[in-house]
Design an enzyme around this catalytic site. Structure first.
Site, PDB file in Angstrom:
ATOM      1  N   CYS A 183      -3.486   3.497   9.242  1.00 53.64           N
ATOM      2  CA  CYS A 183      -2.222   3.048   9.854  1.00 53.64           C
ATOM      3  C   CYS A 183      -1.715   4.002  10.931  1.00 53.64           C
ATOM      4  O   CYS A 183      -0.529   3.963  11.297  1.00 53.64           O
ATOM      5  CB  CYS A 183      -1.168   2.862   8.769  1.00 53.64           C
ATOM      6  SG  CYS A 183      -1.647   1.662   7.500  1.00 53.64           S
ATOM      7  N   CYS A 204       7.493   3.892   5.975  1.00 55.78           N
ATOM      8  CA  CYS A 204       6.579   3.705   4.853  1.00 55.78           C
ATOM      9  C   CYS A 204       7.288   3.183   3.620  1.00 55.78           C
ATOM     10  O   CYS A 204       6.648   2.667   2.705  1.00 55.78           O
ATOM     11  CB  CYS A 204       5.867   5.011   4.521  1.00 55.78           C
ATOM     12  SG  CYS A 204       6.955   6.303   3.862  1.00 55.78           S
ATOM     13  N   CYS A 228      -1.398   8.097   7.319  1.00 53.75           N
ATOM     14  CA  CYS A 228      -2.704   7.739   6.766  1.00 53.75           C
ATOM     15  C   CYS A 228      -3.627   7.244   7.888  1.00 53.75           C
ATOM     16  O   CYS A 228      -3.167   6.644   8.872  1.00 53.75           O
ATOM     17  CB  CYS A 228      -2.542   6.648   5.713  1.00 53.75           C
ATOM     18  SG  CYS A 228      -1.602   7.159   4.258  1.00 53.75           S
ATOM     19  N   CYS A 253       0.835  -1.200   0.000  1.00 49.99           N
ATOM     20  CA  CYS A 253       0.000   0.000   0.000  1.00 49.99           C
ATOM     21  C   CYS A 253       0.870   1.251   0.000  1.00 49.99           C
ATOM     22  O   CYS A 253       0.605   2.205  -0.743  1.00 49.99           O
ATOM     23  CB  CYS A 253      -0.933  -0.002   1.213  1.00 49.99           C
ATOM     24  SG  CYS A 253      -2.159   1.329   1.192  1.00 49.99           S
ATOM     25  N   CYS A 254       1.916   1.248   0.810  1.00 50.42           N
ATOM     26  CA  CYS A 254       2.831   2.390   0.852  1.00 50.42           C
ATOM     27  C   CYS A 254       3.547   2.570  -0.480  1.00 50.42           C
ATOM     28  O   CYS A 254       3.751   3.694  -0.937  1.00 50.42           O
ATOM     29  CB  CYS A 254       3.851   2.212   1.971  1.00 50.42           C
ATOM     30  SG  CYS A 254       3.198   2.437   3.641  1.00 50.42           S
TER      31      CYS A 254
END
Length: 228
Positions: free
Chosen positions: A198, A221, A195, A114-115
């Protein structure tokens, strides 16, 4: 590159953040440096220092589409208050999101991916044309960061860390001395803000980074980890 990196570190270590920024902007990388900011809990310090040197320096803001609304509004406030002239909002491509994270749940299944999708790839694209980018990282924040140099090379570009030697007390003192506005989530117990999925509250500011990817071994990240 190694010789230049060593020379710049020798010059920058022990100097004030303002002096480091001034030299990097006007002498080392004129017209070829950008500042990358999350507009998070401590971001106002680096942005204020940068604006005092040159408010026209490009500032890259990663909008992952997963940020707190308070962060987006805080960005607008600092941009106006500090007179930042070139804030560039960057983020993931719509087509990439539809292909790799159509349900928006990738952060729960694979936070590293995702990062990469929402931060790493957009930043790589945005840094095209720059020789150096500046961050607000500090050595005291994590074990991973404790030995970092004031200026590094990440394989693609130089990376400047003007606040590397700053302590939490230094940050608080600068906020107070310059009457900088606080991120609205700080008073709610969010001392390191990324985010929404997280980021969590922590009981003590001394454990600020514990609120990022809580319960996981992950502490970065990925945009600051060495490229393979």
């Amino acid at each position: 590159m190694e010789d230049r990196l060593g020379a710049l570190n020798a010059l920058y270590e022990g100097r004030s953040a303002a002096a480091i920024i001034d030299h990097a902007v006007h002498e080392a990388f004129p017209g070829r440096i950008a500042f990358v900011s999350s507009f998070g809990a401590e971001s106002a310090v680096l942005l204020h220092l940068m604006a005092s040197v040159d408010p026209s320096i490009p500032v890259l803001f990663l909008d992952t589409n997963k940020l707190f609304g308070e962060t987006v509004r805080y960005r607008s406030r600092l941009q106006h208050q500090f007179g930042l002239e070139d804030v560039r909002v960057i983020g993931p491509r719509k087509a990439d999101l539809e292909r790799e994270d159509p349900q928006g749940t990738l952060s729960m299944r694979d936070p590293d991916e995702c990062c990469r999708l929402r931060k790493g790839e957009p930043l790589t694209r945005a840094l095209t044309g720059f020789d150096c980018w500046a961050t607000g990282r500090k050595r005291h924040q994590t074990d991973f960061r404790k030995d970092m140099d004031v200026i590094e090379h990440d394989g693609d570009a130089y990376k400047l860390n003007p606040l590397a030697a700053w302590t939490r007390a230094d940050i608080k003192e600068y906020f107070s001395a310059h009457k900088l506005p606080e991120h609205p989530l700080v008073r709610q117990g969010y001392f390191s803000i990324g985010c929404m999925p997280c980021t969590s509250k922590v009981e003590s500011e001394n454990d600020a980074r514990a609120g990022r990817w809580a319960g996981q071994a992950k502490t970065e990240c990925g945009i600051h980890t060495p490229k393979k």
